[in-house]
Design an enzyme around this catalytic site. Structure first.
Site, PDB file in Angstrom:
ATOM      1  N   TYR A   9       0.818  -1.212   0.000  1.00 44.33           N
ATOM      2  CA  TYR A   9       0.000   0.000   0.000  1.00 44.33           C
ATOM      3  C   TYR A   9       0.855   1.267   0.000  1.00 44.33           C
ATOM      4  O   TYR A   9       0.412   2.310   0.479  1.00 44.33           O
ATOM      5  CB  TYR A   9      -0.944   0.030   1.220  1.00 44.33           C
ATOM      6  CG  TYR A   9      -1.743  -1.228   1.406  1.00 44.33           C
ATOM      7  CD1 TYR A   9      -2.628  -1.665   0.420  1.00 44.33           C
ATOM      8  CD2 TYR A   9      -1.618  -2.008   2.558  1.00 44.33           C
ATOM      9  CE1 TYR A   9      -3.365  -2.823   0.584  1.00 44.33           C
ATOM     10  CE2 TYR A   9      -2.342  -3.174   2.721  1.00 44.33           C
ATOM     11  CZ  TYR A   9      -3.211  -3.573   1.728  1.00 44.33           C
ATOM     12  OH  TYR A   9      -3.938  -4.717   1.900  1.00 44.33           O
ATOM     13  N   TYR A 137     -14.365  -5.477   3.231  1.00 45.23           N
ATOM     14  CA  TYR A 137     -12.991  -5.832   2.855  1.00 45.23           C
ATOM     15  C   TYR A 137     -12.792  -7.307   3.184  1.00 45.23           C
ATOM     16  O   TYR A 137     -12.976  -7.722   4.318  1.00 45.23           O
ATOM     17  CB  TYR A 137     -11.947  -4.983   3.612  1.00 45.23           C
ATOM     18  CG  TYR A 137     -10.547  -5.459   3.286  1.00 45.23           C
ATOM     19  CD1 TYR A 137      -9.912  -5.051   2.110  1.00 45.23           C
ATOM     20  CD2 TYR A 137      -9.886  -6.367   4.105  1.00 45.23           C
ATOM     21  CE1 TYR A 137      -8.658  -5.533   1.777  1.00 45.23           C
ATOM     22  CE2 TYR A 137      -8.626  -6.849   3.773  1.00 45.23           C
ATOM     23  CZ  TYR A 137      -8.016  -6.419   2.609  1.00 45.23           C
ATOM     24  OH  TYR A 137      -6.780  -6.905   2.273  1.00 45.23           O
ATOM     25  N   ASP A 240     -16.876 -13.650   7.711  1.00 43.86           N
ATOM     26  CA  ASP A 240     -15.441 -13.382   7.652  1.00 43.86           C
ATOM     27  C   ASP A 240     -15.050 -12.794   9.006  1.00 43.86           C
ATOM     28  O   ASP A 240     -15.188 -11.592   9.237  1.00 43.86           O
ATOM     29  CB  ASP A 240     -15.150 -12.402   6.504  1.00 43.86           C
ATOM     30  CG  ASP A 240     -13.670 -12.016   6.435  1.00 43.86           C
ATOM     31  OD1 ASP A 240     -12.904 -12.392   7.336  1.00 43.86           O
ATOM     32  OD2 ASP A 240     -13.301 -11.328   5.462  1.00 43.86           O
ATOM     33  N   LYS A 269      -6.072 -13.605  11.208  1.00 43.11           N
ATOM     34  CA  LYS A 269      -5.292 -12.650  12.023  1.00 43.11           C
ATOM     35  C   LYS A 269      -4.945 -13.099  13.463  1.00 43.11           C
ATOM     36  O   LYS A 269      -3.805 -13.431  13.735  1.00 43.11           O
ATOM     37  CB  LYS A 269      -5.980 -11.300  12.037  1.00 43.11           C
ATOM     38  CG  LYS A 269      -5.976 -10.649  10.642  1.00 43.11           C
ATOM     39  CD  LYS A 269      -6.276  -9.178  10.699  1.00 43.11           C
ATOM     40  CE  LYS A 269      -5.929  -8.472   9.414  1.00 43.11           C
ATOM     41  NZ  LYS A 269      -6.951  -8.517   8.366  1.00 43.11           N
TER      42      LYS A 269
HETATM   43  C1  LIG Z   1      -7.065  -8.843   6.915  1.00 42.19           C
HETATM   44  C2  LIG Z   1      -8.365  -9.337   6.450  1.00 42.19           C
HETATM   45  C3  LIG Z   1      -8.460 -10.282   5.408  1.00 42.19           C
HETATM   46  C4  LIG Z   1      -7.244 -10.739   4.629  1.00 42.19           C
HETATM   47  O1  LIG Z   1      -6.349 -11.442   5.414  1.00 42.19           O
HETATM   48  P1  LIG Z   1      -4.823 -11.604   4.911  1.00 42.19           P
HETATM   49  O2  LIG Z   1      -4.215 -12.520   5.919  1.00 42.19           O
HETATM   50  O3  LIG Z   1      -4.224 -10.234   4.933  1.00 42.19           O
HETATM   51  O4  LIG Z   1      -4.871 -12.184   3.557  1.00 42.19           O
HETATM   52  C5  LIG Z   1      -9.711 -10.756   5.079  1.00 42.19           C
HETATM   53  N1  LIG Z   1     -10.809 -10.348   5.717  1.00 42.19           N
HETATM   54  C6  LIG Z   1     -10.762  -9.448   6.721  1.00 42.19           C
HETATM   55  C7  LIG Z   1     -12.019  -9.069   7.416  1.00 42.19           C
HETATM   56  C8  LIG Z   1      -9.540  -8.902   7.111  1.00 42.19           C
HETATM   57  O5  LIG Z   1      -9.502  -7.999   8.079  1.00 42.19           O
END
Ligand SMILES: *Cc1c(COP(=O)(O)O)cnc(C)c1O
Length: 422
Positions: A9, A137, A240, A269
């Site tokens: 970024y 996202y 997600d 994460k």
């Molecule tokens: C960070 C994130 C992703 C992507 O995860 P990466 O490990 O960076 O590929 C997907 N969904 C959400 C909600 C995120 O915060």
């Protein structure tokens, strides 16, 4: 000489030299300049135990002595098996099957492929698009970019390259909203589903907190309504929880606020406490069992090389054990009180002419400025005060490590406020 490392970024012409981190302990990392900075973002929200946690480091070392890696193709090992059992135990009821991968984006790709194949195997091959939300996202790979907010979601330049999906408006009702107050948000979802359900495989939701799309917070009642709509229209519900999982919203999972079980849930994460990249896509019996059948099409054709890596699984197990044994939900509640008192309940901040909104949920707080330009220079301002902040767009936020002492949490909020009152 400039470094060959290409930063994410980053605007190559204007990026400042990246500070060099040489170590870290607890909520702080240290730079080669001798500075020690309080990390208000816990490294893109994943270092939930802070840096150099002795138990996580010891777990990694012990696993390294035994088995660093072996493929899950046709083989298995104890850390993967134990972690899968633990994830089934702690996630919402019904999510009984675990597919590992190596990052949040890939975990989401797995979820979407699973949803499409689920419907294909059930004789509904027309259901092969996603329904996503504005402000969403879900990651940076192509499949994920296609379900991020198509206008504000960083990827609009790639529009012509990406598959097309459906989008509903981002929910506007706040966390406190009751069933009536989410009716309008749910009506918008219903409208999309009524028109397009025959081609929609799944609804994708970052439950309660749309994170990287602008820290938009909504109500548990929205999740309940979304669950009912998905059932009505034979659409899978995918949560997600890459950002929200493992305590970020104040409960272990955002789904827990609503008592809702999705059909598929993605974790990453916080999964390993940030110590290694890994992800898990959990599926219900209904989804999993659709893949039991005789045709070659019944196999799920996905298999990242590093899925179920033993080091990652072992450190994830330790992370979860520390989380539970040390009552992290209480720690998060204490951080939440500081965030609320010092940001949400500060009338001067909320009335500030450059402040559009202030939102807090669990161990997450954001001051949304009126414009991105209002935040130019805030990172350097914070760094001079010993705090590492990394705003994006018009959002100045903190997602601290859960072990952050309350005085340090106040240092973060005071720094955020000082930027506006300077
Ligand atoms: C960070 C994130 C992703 C992507 O995860 P990466 O490990 O960076 O590929 C997907 N969904 C959400 C909600 C995120 O915060």
């Amino acid at each position: 000489m400039t470094s060959p490392v290409w930063h994410p970024y980053a605007h190559l012409l204007t990026q400042p030299a990246a500070p060099r981190v040489i170590g870290g302990e607890g909520p702080r990392f240290t730079l080669d300049t001798g500075e020690t900075l309080l990390d208000a973002t816990c490294s893109w929200w994943c270092m939930i135990h802070g840096y150099s946690h002795p138990r996580l480091v010891a777990a990694l070392k012990a696993q390294a002595d035994t088995l660093c890696h072996v493929m899950l193709g046709g083989l298995t090992h104890e850390p993967a098996d134990r972690l899968a059992r633990e994830l089934v135990r702690v996630t919402p009821p019904g999510l009984n099957h675990v597919f590992f991968s190596d990052s949040g984006s890939v975990g989401m790709e797995v979820a979407m492929k699973m949803a499409v194949q689920y419907h294909h195997l059930g004789g509904r091959p027309g259901k092969r698009r996603m329904l996503s939300l504005m402000k969403a996202y879900h990651g940076d790979t192509s499949g994920c970019m296609a379900v991020c907010d198509p206008e504000e979601g960083m990827h609009s330049l790639f529009a012509g390259y990406l598959p097309r999906h459906h989008f509903a408006p981002a929910p506007a009702a706040p966390y406190e909203a009751g069933p009536d107050a989410v009716a309008q948000d749910l009506a918008a979802l219903r409208e999309r589903l009524e028109r397009h359900h025959h081609e929609i495989a799944a609804l994708l939701v970052e439950p309660l907190l749309q994170a990287a799309g602008g820290l938009n917070i909504t109500s548990p009642h929205y999740l309940k309504g979304a669950r009912e709509l998905c059932d009505e229209f034979d659409v899978l519900l995918i949560f997600d929880e890459v950002a929200t999982g493992f305590g970020r919203t104040g409960r272990l999972f955002a789904a827990d606020h609503a008592g809702v079980s999705p059909d598929i849930m993605v974790l990453s994460k916080g999964l390993t406490g940030g110590y290694l990249g890994h992800a898990a896509t959990l599926a219900s019996d209904r989804v999993h069992d659709a893949f039991i059948g005789e045709s070659p099409l019944h196999a799920f054709m996905h298999g990242p090389t590093f899925m179920g890596n033993p080091l990652a699984c072992r450190v994830a197990l330790e992370s979860l054990a520390v989380f539970e044994e040390e009552n992290y939900l209480d720690k998060i509640a204490r951080l939440n009180r500081v965030l609320r008192e010092s940001l949400l309940e500060d009338p001067t901040l909320r009335r500030h002419p450059r402040v559009h909104d202030v939102r807090v949920l669990g161990a997450t707080a954001v001051i949304e400025a009126k414009a991105a330009t209002d935040l130019e220079g805030v990172a350097a301002f914070a760094r001079a005060r010993g705090v590492w902040l990394r705003p994006f767009g018009r959002w100045l936020y903190t997602m601290p490590a859960y072990i952050t002492p309350l005085d340090d949490m106040r240092l973060v909020t005071e720094t955020m406020k000082a930027w506006f009152s300077r």
